[in-house]
Scaffold this active site. Structure first.
Site, short mmCIF file in Angstrom:
data_model
loop_
_atom_site.label_atom_id
_atom_site.label_comp_id
_atom_site.label_asym_id
_atom_site.label_seq_id
_atom_site.Cartn_x
_atom_site.Cartn_y
_atom_site.Cartn_z
N ARG A 45 16.94 -0.01 3.48
CA ARG A 45 15.81 -0.59 2.72
C ARG A 45 15.34 -1.86 3.40
NH1 ARG A 45 16.89 -3.54 -1.46
NH2 ARG A 45 18.39 -2.13 -2.39
N TYR A 97 -11.89 0.48 -2.75
CA TYR A 97 -11.26 1.78 -2.96
C TYR A 97 -10.79 1.93 -4.43
CZ TYR A 97 -7.70 5.42 -2.55
OH TYR A 97 -6.94 6.55 -2.73
N LYS A 194 -4.46 8.28 6.51
CA LYS A 194 -5.78 8.68 7.00
C LYS A 194 -5.77 8.79 8.54
CE LYS A 194 -6.40 8.28 2.61
NZ LYS A 194 -6.94 7.08 1.96
C1 LIG Z 1 -6.57 6.32 0.77
C2 LIG Z 1 -6.88 4.88 0.75
C3 LIG Z 1 -6.00 3.96 0.17
C4 LIG Z 1 -4.73 4.40 -0.54
O1 LIG Z 1 -3.80 4.88 0.36
P1 LIG Z 1 -2.67 5.99 -0.03
O2 LIG Z 1 -2.01 6.23 1.28
O3 LIG Z 1 -3.40 7.17 -0.57
O4 LIG Z 1 -1.80 5.37 -1.05
C5 LIG Z 1 -6.33 2.63 0.22
N1 LIG Z 1 -7.48 2.21 0.80
C6 LIG Z 1 -8.35 3.07 1.36
C7 LIG Z 1 -9.59 2.55 1.98
C8 LIG Z 1 -8.08 4.42 1.35
O5 LIG Z 1 -8.96 5.27 1.89
#
Ligand SMILES: *Cc1c(COP(=O)(O)O)cnc(C)c1O
Length: 381
Positions: A45, A97, A194
């Site tokens: 951790r 977001y 992403k």
């Molecule tokens: C998807 C996204 C998040 C959240 O991320 P997760 O990996 O889904 O928890 C935060 N900010 C932006 C701009 C995103 O596109």
């Protein structure tokens, strides 16, 4: 070392074996020779070599001091929000977001962390909201889904002059296109789910700081609250990062072609893409980033049905997320921004007729043909 080389060689081979990839250290703990006598690792951790490699790599990519890897983008954002205390206020881009808005509005608010929103297209509107309780400003550029460009340097300057920190969610751009720390930001956040992961096969989050003091505090929060990324997913993100430059180049090229097609289509009404010279943020985007990204939002003209449109798509999938090799279409009003009050959504242009397209790295012509076919299906004449 140029960025493309850094992506491949930022973290070096395994010292013990020469393996060219960082091994997956699937372990919770480490054998210690004696009391307090260990090799720098005590419990995963607090520190794990695979996660550590990813944390080093993202820090180098963002030109920051220290990186942190979390179980999701939201875990990264939540850890950063834990830097603040009850009574502090955070200023947010008004079209932040949806998940970030939700965690602040419905979770951190219960601990009396306050927030207010400002218009990210107008950094001066930020100045008016600053009072002694304001401790940070949290922005994204471009914003999601209406692609408003924030002048990051202008925001960071106003924030810095007032002694408050600037946090930038750099998910849409990645450090290949934009480096917020070099523009004056203090903390960069990523949903590595992403573009950094890039293959829609994992959930991960990253944060990078450029000051030792912030690094120490964020590390303390990471190990205390424990929302860490596991070794297998850390490995997968490192693997995704190696192809970031080549993927992004194709994403950008395809997005420009698809945006051009949509603009010329007589079925499309509004279109949000910062690559168009008439986009209000085009000039700032050119100044602060190396490209226009690969996310496009648009609405259809009256006479076209949005549900028939998404049902008519054969290659582009309707689904949440963005930044993967495959193109994805989302419906922000019911998906990413479903928890934002309807009235705010309407004001920001996140109408029920708006869709957002994350342009993948398929053949641009196939994507255009798919859109063309779906638009024919959507016509209700
Ligand atoms: C998807 C996204 C998040 C959240 O991320 P997760 O990996 O889904 O928890 C935060 N900010 C932006 C701009 C995103 O596109």
């Amino acid at each position: 070392m140029k960025f493309e080389t850094l992506l491949i060689h930022g973290v070096t081979e395994d010292k013990g074996t020469g393996a060219v990839n960082v091994p997956i250290y699937q372990t919770s703990t480490y054998k210690q020779a004696g009391i307090g006598d260990n090799k720098g690792y005590e419990y995963s951790r607090s520190k794990n070599p695979t996660r550590e490699a990813l944390e080093t790599q993202i820090a180098k990519m963002e030109e920051g001091l220290r990186g942190f890897a979390f179980a999701s983008g939201m875990a990264a954002i939540s850890a950063v929000l834990m830097l603040f205390k009850s009574g502090d206020r955070i200023l947010l881009s008004e079209d932040i977001y949806g998940g970030t808005f939700r965690v602040i509005d419905q979770v951190f608010s219960r601990f009396n962390l306050k927030y207010d929103v400002f218009d990210p297209g107008d950094p001066e509107s930020l100045q008016q909201k600053i009072d002694p309780d304001v401790k940070a400003v949290l922005i994204e550029s471009p914003t999601n889904p209406t692609m408003v460009i924030t002048d990051i340097a202008a925001v960071a300057k106003i924030a810095g002059d007032n002694g408050i920190i600037t946090i930038v969610d750099n998910t849409f751009m990645t450090p290949y296109l934009q480096k917020p720390l070099l523009l004056g930001a203090d903390i960069v956040i990523h949903s590595a789910t992403k573009y950094l992961g890039g293959h829609s096969d994992l959930i991960a989050g990253l944060a990078v700081v450029n000051k030792e003091e912030l690094g120490d505090r964020l590390y303390f929060i990471q190990k205390s609250t424990g929302g860490i990324l596991g070794p297998v997913d850390s490995f997968q993100v490192l693997k995704g990062i190696k192809t970031l430059a080549v993927r992004m180049d194709r994403h950008l090229e395809n997005a420009a072609r698809v945006a051009g097609y949509l603009r010329d289509s007589n079925a499309v009404d509004k279109i949000y893409y910062p690559g168009f010279p008439e986009h209000p943020g085009h000039g700032i985007q050119k100044k602060q980033a190396e490209g226009f990204g690969a996310v496009i939002a648009f609405t259809l003209k009256p006479g076209y049905d949005i549900d028939k449109f998404v049902r008519g798509l054969q290659i582009i999938a309707l689904g949440e997320s963005l930044g993967g090799v495959e193109s994805l279409m989302t419906h922000p009003a019911t998906m990413s921004h479903g928890s934002m009050p309807r009235e705010l959504r309407q004001r920001l242009g996140i109408t029920d007729g708006l869709v957002r397209l994350s342009v993948g790295i398929e053949s641009a012509q196939d994507l255009i043909d798919d859109l063309q076919h779906a638009l024919e299906c959507a016509s209700i004449h």
